[in-house]
Design a protein around this motif. Structure first.
Motif: not given
Ligand SMILES: *Cc1c(COP(=O)(O)O)cnc(C)c1O
Length: 414
Positions: A1-17
Motif C-alpha cells: 500500500m502506498t503511503e502518501f506524504l502529508t503537507a508537513t512532510e512535503l514542505d519539509a522535503a521541499d528545496p524551495l520552501a
C-alpha cells in the motif's frame, strides 16, 4: 500500500520552501499569483536604489555606473531569455502586454486580399480579442470575416489539440496569423505550442503567442519551437508588481528583415548614435529595435528583484518540478475531500496544465462559495460565468497552503 506524504512532510522535503520568506504574503492564504504575484521583499531595495540614484545623480543617472538607465532594459535580457527559452537578441522588456501585441501585429499581421484571417480563441482574454479585431479593422478588413474564433466542442471545457490543428489547416491559405495563448487564462490549459507553430507554418501563416499565464509557470522553448513572436506581462508569475513592464520575443530569423513594417521610436535606433539626434533610423540588430520610448526604470527595478529570486531558485525548471508535486498533491486531496462536489475543468494531463486550477462548484453555488472563501481570507478569484481560479505558486506557496485551502473549501461547499 502506498503511503502518501502529508503537507508537513512535503514542505519539509521541499528545496524551495525557504523562498517563501523572501516574499511579503498578504494576510490569509494567497492563491492568486496568477493574477498578481506576491511582492518580493527585495523589491523595496531595488526600487529604492534607483530613487537614490535619481536623487544623487539626476539626469546623469542615464549614463553613470553599471546601472546606467540608458542600458537598464538590457539587465533583464538574459533572465527573460532563460525563462522563455530564447536567445538574448530575441527578447526585450518594454511597454505593457497589449501594447506589445499591437506592435507585434503591426509587423507580423500583413493581410492580403487572399490571406487576411487571424485565428484566436472564442473567449480569448478580452484585450487579445480587441487587439486582433482592431488590427483587422485598421487594415481595412472586416472582423466578421477575418477574425476566426475557435471553441471547445459542445459540452467540453477545453480545446482539443487536434481541433486547434485542424482549424489551422481548414483556414489554410486564408490564414495570415495564429494568435493563441500559451496557457489559457480561464481554464489553465497549456496549449501544444510547438505543434501549433508547425501547423501554422505548414499553411504559410505566422504564429504568435500571448504568454501572460505561461511565463514563470511552465517551461518554454520559443526559439527551438520556431515561434514567430510572443508577448507577455510580468505582474502574474513574474511578480513585478501592478502594471509591471511587459516582454516581447521576435524570432532571430525575423530580426534583420528590413521588409517588416514596424512602428519606430528613438529607443529602437543604435545606442551609439542615438544621442546625436540624427533622423536616420539605424535599427538595433536585436528585438530592441522594436523599442519606442526610453525605459521605465522603476518598474524595471521591481522586475529585476523578482527575476533575481527566480534565478536563485534555479529558474523555471526547478519551480516547475515543485509545481508538479503540488499539482499531484492538490489533485489527490481535492478528490479525497470534496469528491464530486467540485470539478476542476483544467485538463488532468500534466503536460496540459500549469499551476492554476479552474474550479467549478457542481451544484451551481460557485459565486456564494467564492464570497465565503474571500471572507475566510482565501485570496483567489472569480471569473464569470462560473469558475473559481486558484493557483499554488511554487516559489511562495506551501503544501500547507493547499491543505488549508481544501479544508476551508470543504467547510463551505455543500
Ligand atoms: C493578464 C492578461 C492580459 C492583460 O493585458 P495587459 O496589457 O497587461 O493589461 C492580456 N491578455 C491575457 C491573455 C492575459 O492573461
Amino acid at each position: 500500500m502506498t503511503e502518501f506524504l502529508t503537507a508537513t512532510e512535503l514542505d519539509a522535503a521541499d528545496p524551495l520552501a525557504h523562498f517563501r520568506s523572501e516574499f511579503e504574503i498578504p494576510d490569509g492564504i494567497y492563491l492568486v499569483g496568477n493574477s498578481l504575484g506576491a511582492m518580493p521583499k527585495a523589491t523595496r531595495d531595488y526600487v529604492t536604489e534607483e530613487l537614490d540614484r535619481w536623487a544623487a545623480l539626476g539626469v546623469e543617472g542615464h549614463f553613470t555606473g553599471k546601472l546606467a538607465w540608458k542600458d537598464y532594459h538590457g539587465l533583464l535580457t538574459d533572465q527573460f531569455a532563460s525563462i522563455t527559452g530564447a536567445r538574448s537578441e530575441e527578447v526585450v522588456a518594454m511597454n505593457g502586454l497589449t501594447v506589445n501585441l499591437h506592435l507585434m501585429m503591426v509587423s507580423f499581421y500583413r493581410p492580403t486580399a487572399k490571406r487576411h484571417k487571424i485565428l484566436i480563441e472564442d473567449h480569448a482574454f478580452p484585450s487579445d480579442h480587441f487587439a486582433a479585431e482592431s488590427q483587422i479593422a485598421q487594415r481595412g478588413f472586416n472582423p466578421s470575416e477575418s477574425l476566426v474564433l475557435i471553441s471547445p466542442r459542445d459540452r467540453e471545457e477545453t480545446l482539443r489539440p487536434e481541433d486547434i490543428l485542424s482549424a489551422i489547416a481548414t483556414h489554410g491559405d486564408e490564414l495570415a496569423l495564429v494568435l493563441l495563448p500559451g496557457v489559457q487564462y480561464y481554464t489553465g490549459q497549456v496549449l501544444p505550442m510547438a505543434d501549433i507553430v508547425q501547423a501554422g507554418h505548414d499553411v504559410g501563416a505566422v504564429v504568435g503567442f500571448d504568454l501572460a499565464h505561461a511565463v514563470g509557470n511552465v517551461e518554454l522553448s520559443l526559439h527551438d519551437w520556431d515561434v514567430d513572436f510572443a508577448a507577455w506581462c510580468t505582474y502574474k508569475y513574474l511578480n513585478s508588481g501592478p502594471g509591471g513592464v511587459a516582454g516581447a520575443f521576435v524570432h532571430e530569423r525575423h530580426i534583420a528583415d528590413q521588409e517588416l513594417p514596424k512602428f519606430l521610436g528613438w529607443w529602437g535606433t543604435e545606442a551609439s548614435s542615438r544621442f546625436e539626434m540624427a533622423t536616420t533610423f539605424e535599427a538595433i540588430q536585436t528585438v530592441e529595435s522594436w523599442q519606442l520610448s526610453n525605459a521605465p526604470i522603476l518598474p524595471m527595478a521591481a522586475l529585476r528583484a523578482s527575476l533575481d529570486i527566480i534565478t536563485a531558485a534555479g529558474g523555471v525548471p526547478a519551480m516547475r518540478q515543485k509545481s508538479e508535486l503540488q499539482i499531484t498533491y492538490f489533485d489527490r486531496i481535492l478528490a479525497e475531500t470534496l469528491g464530486a462536489r467540485v470539478q476542476n475543468i483544467t485538463p488532468s494531463a500534466m503536460n496540459q496544465r500549469g499551476c492554476q486550477y479552474a474550479l467549478r462548484v457542481t451544484n451551481g453555488d460557485g459565486k456564494r462559495v467564492y464570497e465565503e472563501l474571500a471572507e475566510a481570507r482565501v485570496l483567489c478569484d472569480w471569473r464569470e460565468p462560473d469558475v473559481i481560479r486558484v493557483a499554488p505558486v511554487p516559489l511562495y506557496n506551501s503544501f500547507a497552503d493547499i491543505e488549508r485551502f481544501v479544508q476551508i473549501l470543504d467547510e463551505i461547499v455543500i
